[in-house]
Design an enzyme around this catalytic site. Structure first.
Site, PDB file in Angstrom:
ATOM      1  N   SER A   1      10.374 -13.726  -7.247  1.00 59.15           N
ATOM      2  CA  SER A   1       9.595 -14.215  -6.119  1.00 59.15           C
ATOM      3  C   SER A   1       9.891 -13.440  -4.835  1.00 59.15           C
ATOM      4  O   SER A   1       9.600 -12.255  -4.749  1.00 59.15           O
ATOM      5  CB  SER A   1       9.852 -15.714  -5.953  1.00 59.15           C
ATOM      6  OG  SER A   1       8.877 -16.318  -5.152  1.00 59.15           O
TER       7      SER A   1
ATOM      8  N   ASP B   1       8.478   0.852  -2.639  1.00 55.77           N
ATOM      9  CA  ASP B   1       7.224   1.491  -2.239  1.00 55.77           C
ATOM     10  C   ASP B   1       7.413   2.406  -1.035  1.00 55.77           C
ATOM     11  O   ASP B   1       6.777   3.460  -0.941  1.00 55.77           O
ATOM     12  CB  ASP B   1       6.166   0.435  -1.929  1.00 55.77           C
ATOM     13  CG  ASP B   1       5.683  -0.282  -3.180  1.00 55.77           C
ATOM     14  OD1 ASP B   1       5.931   0.235  -4.285  1.00 55.77           O
ATOM     15  OD2 ASP B   1       5.072  -1.362  -3.051  1.00 55.77           O
TER      16      ASP B   1
ATOM     17  N   LYS C   1       7.508 -13.032 -11.083  1.00 56.49           N
ATOM     18  CA  LYS C   1       6.790 -14.124 -10.429  1.00 56.49           C
ATOM     19  C   LYS C   1       6.067 -13.575  -9.203  1.00 56.49           C
ATOM     20  O   LYS C   1       6.696 -13.203  -8.216  1.00 56.49           O
ATOM     21  CB  LYS C   1       7.752 -15.233 -10.010  1.00 56.49           C
ATOM     22  CG  LYS C   1       7.077 -16.372  -9.260  1.00 56.49           C
ATOM     23  CD  LYS C   1       8.090 -17.398  -8.811  1.00 56.49           C
ATOM     24  CE  LYS C   1       7.421 -18.507  -8.011  1.00 56.49           C
ATOM     25  NZ  LYS C   1       6.897 -18.059  -6.711  1.00 56.49           N
TER      26      LYS C   1
END
Length: 754
Positions: free
Chosen positions: A477, A488, A502
């Site tokens: 999460s 990224d 999740k």
């Protein structure tokens, strides 16, 4: 105030699983010696709560599903699984008897008539008590341990026993196995009989003490989890515990309790709390009575369930509570004493961020690596909304620790998110901002398909140096949001195993707000944790199902079919959206091949790493077994072989980490036949203390990887330009406000909006 404006935007993560994902078998004031009380009945408030929850779930939930006959069948299946997942209480006859409810549970909720689910729960209670009583009766007889019979202890995929005769046979085998475990641990028959009789009687008392809240909680868990894996109903008890978990504080006496037979025993005294400051309470003391205020009557709490005892101990700050104590070193008939305490705010530090330094030496170089251990993304939303500048916050705590580590001269930082099940989405965004100059962090798509890009708009970094994020299969999460953003941006390396997967966001809905009536008595209706959005990486990908894949992978400690989003039948599918505008600040690919080779060479020679792999292989082998022999000779032979394996492991552990750690491993691995609550508190605390000294091969290897990365940066200026944040233009203390000197082409033309 509108529905949407009241919702606190959260990514609640997985740490509620223990509260709402299992059958809540907890203790109520004891009814010693009594038979099962009258059947449990739902209250009008509970029936209203179920209907109100259904209205929200069918209208506002992300990927909302109707509450109809099809959903009823899912709820029915989930309800039986929660109550009796091992199929040891219900029979095929019971299932047939209740089959008429399969398509009627939706009507039960809509019509505010919960008699059907409560009938099922009451049958569970009756059957549980009946078969616990049967097991106690077996203890008076002798068992044949020369049989060829086996006991299947993993019954998740087994069929329901045909009838009570078949169920009794199963319970006979369970009782024989309980006896054998204690016998193999060296217990004599008389002691075994006494231990098991007390155990089964305790089980019966717990079952008798279940109330309508427990029945309702299990049924609502069956409903909510049938709509979505991470949607859940939190009854008043669970909601209060969740609030404490998020803000890491409460008003009380500052003592952690555990059940020990019929007593609430002090397990931990929180430093700085009223209990610790009094000097009159000690670990192991038993609380036998509680009184409110200076003159309130002392209530006998022996045999009570822990949550009811805790409810009496908690209270408003500066109020008085009086305790009657049976000291730890005193027998049950020993001298008791009273302690008067004034409640105060207590900080729950166990889940707060922590730091340490690992010193790595290799090739004539020594480097200090800072480690931030973050168990959860916590935040005191109430204090934050009231404008309290000192509200409890994971980001604020980590920022303080980073500044301390910088002063201590660390050259790299590891953020350890292993088993961090998530928490506040806000905190995940802000924590990312400590390591990037500014920019988007996550994209959130709501039920209408609208995408909101959220991030950090404040220039500057608290830490701008080399960074590694350590993850595992239980990293979920909000943790995955942080790890994905770091990956990224190329801001740091992700090391470990693929994360949980999740990719959904939940909101907490205070149901009390929607049930208030002018001039009417108001009860607590609890809270609904409802999935209302899906989050995406800034590159457009999703962590849903796939998780975050590490740049340097470690061996998986569990099989994917055992844990992770993919284990849920009703998990959302993986998808992607358009990337948002962002600028990667570095290119990790430039150093990964060499770092991977250096890692592979090092672990191939590491005794600790090899031991970890061998223990994992042994664990997987044992995990595949689902049954055991009930033949004493065979079990002794199996135990002897297992002891030999563990002895070899301990010998290797001793060579690596010392005798204390090896002994701790022995105590934690060898089966003593006992269950939680039957071991002495001193034994438990000693074990936990020894376990803390155990080596952590994954963390230390991660420190070595970061050591290697720092070395590569220092020795290769061209590589440094590629892999350092902002082309190496950050200041030495990491508090930079500059942007990249080299141009990095944006990966998308979509404007960033926060």
């Amino acid at each position: 105030m509108s529905f949407r404006s009241r919702l606190v935007f959260l990514s609640l993560g997985l740490f509620l699983a223990a509260a709402v994902g299992a059958v809540p078998v907890v203790l109520k004031p004891a009814q010693q010696g009594k038979v099962a009380s009258s059947p449990l009945k739902p209250t009008a408030d509970e029936a209203q709560t179920a209907q109100l929850s259904a209205r929200f779930l069918t209208r506002f939930q992300y990927d909302a599903k109707p509450l109809d006959d099809a959903m009823s069948r899912k709820i029915y299946k989930a309800y039986f699984k929660l109550l009796d997942g091992e199929k040891i209480f219900f029979t095929q006859q019971d299932v047939v008897k209740f089959a008429e409810y399969k398509s009627k549970l939706d009507n039960a909720i809509w019509n505010q008539d919960l008699s059907a689910p409560f009938a099922i729960f009451n049958q569970y209670v009756l059957s549980a008590i009946k078969h616990m009583r049967y097991a106690r009766g077996l203890l008076k007889k002798k068992f044949n341990f020369h049989t060829h019979a086996t006991y299947t202890y993993d019954r998740r995929h087994a069929n329901w026993p045909k009838d009570d005769v078949a169920l009794n046979k199963l319970w006979r085998k369970r009782t024989m196995n309980d006896w054998l475990r204690l016998k193999l641990a060296g217990k004599k028959d008389g002691a075994i009989r006494k231990i098991l009789d007390k155990r089964y009687l305790s089980y019966m008392d717990r079952i008798r003490q279940l109330d309508s809240q427990d029945a309702f909680q299990v049924f609502m868990t069956a409903y909510t989890q049938s709509t979505d894996p991470h949607t859940a109903y939190l009854g008043p008890r669970a909601a209060k515990n969740f609030e404490i978990a998020m803000k890491l504080s409460l008003d009380g006496i500052g003592a952690v309790l555990q059940a020990s037979n019929d007593y609430a025993q002090i397990r931990v005294l929180v430093p700085g709390g009223p209990a610790a400051k009094s000097g009159k309470l000690h670990v192991g003391d038993r609380i036998i009575g509680i009184g409110q205020g200076k003159k309130g009557a002392i209530v006998d709490v022996v045999g009570w369930r822990l949550d009811d005892i805790v409810k009496l101990l908690r209270g408003k700050k500066k109020t008085i509570v009086r305790l009657e104590i049976l000291p730890s070193m005193t027998g049950l008939d020993g001298k008791r004493h009273s302690v008067t305490l004034v409640r105060n705010k207590v900080t729950v530090s166990g889940q707060a961020a922590k730091k340490k330094i690992i010193t790595v030496s290799d090739g004539g170089h020594t480097r200090k690596i800072g480690v931030i251990d973050l168990p959860t993304f916590y935040s005191d939303f109430g204090a934050h909304s009231k404008g309290d500048k000192n509200f409890k916050s994971a980001t604020r705590d980590v920022a303080k620790l980073l500044r301390v580590l910088k002063k201590q001269g660390v050259q790299g930082i590891i953020v350890d998110l292993r088993s961090n099940g998530g928490g506040s989405l806000y905190e995940a965004r802000k924590l990312t901002g400590l390591f990037i100059n500014k920019g988007p962090v996550v994209q959130v798509r709501d039920t209408r398909g609208k995408v909101d890009v959220q991030g950090d708009n404040h220039p500057g970094m608290v830490w701008g140096g080399p960074l590694v994020v350590l993850v595992n299969h239980e990293t979920a999460s909000a943790s995955e949001i942080f790890a994905a953003a770091i990956q990224d941006y190329g801001r740091g390396l992700i090391v470990g195993t693929p994360t949980f997967g999740k990719g959904t966001v939940q909101n907490l809905i205070d149901l009390d707000h929607f049930t208030k009536r002018e001039g009417a008595h108001h009860s607590q209706f609890g809270e609904l944790k409802m999935t209302i959005a899906e989050f995406f990486r800034i590159n457009g990908g999703s962590t849903q199902l796939k998780g975050v894949n590490p740049d340097i992978a470690y061996p998986k400690s569990v099989e994917e079919k055992m844990i992770g989003e993919s284990t849920y039948d009703n998990a959302l599918p993986w998808t992607h959206i358009a990337p948002t505008r962002y600028q990667p600040v570095a290119d990790m690919q430039a150093w990964l091949p060499k770092l991977r080779r250096m890692h592979a060479r090092r672990v191939a020679k590491s005794p600790a790493w090899k031991l970890m792999l061998d223990e994992l292989a042994h664990y997987r082998k044992m995990r595949k077994r689902t049954k055991v022999s009930l033949n004493l000779a065979r079990r002794r032979a199996q135990r002897k072989r297992l002891n030999a394996v563990q002895a070899r492991f301990r010998k290797r552990q001793k060579a690596i980490a010392g005798n204390d750690v090896a002994l701790a491993a022995e105590q934690s691995v060898l089966d003593d036949g006992l269950v939680p609550g039957e071991r002495s508190l001193s034994q438990q605390l000693k074990q936990e203390k020894a376990n803390k000294k155990a080596p952590d091969p994954e963390l230390h290897e991660t420190a070595h990887i970061l050591f290697d990365a720092i070395g590569l940066i220092k020795s290769n200026p061209e590589l440094a330009v590629k892999v350092e944040p902002y082309g190496g233009k950050f200041s030495g203390d990491g508090a930079t406000s500059v942007v990249a000197s080299r141009k990095v082409k944006p990966v998308a033309s979509r404007p960033f909006r926060d």
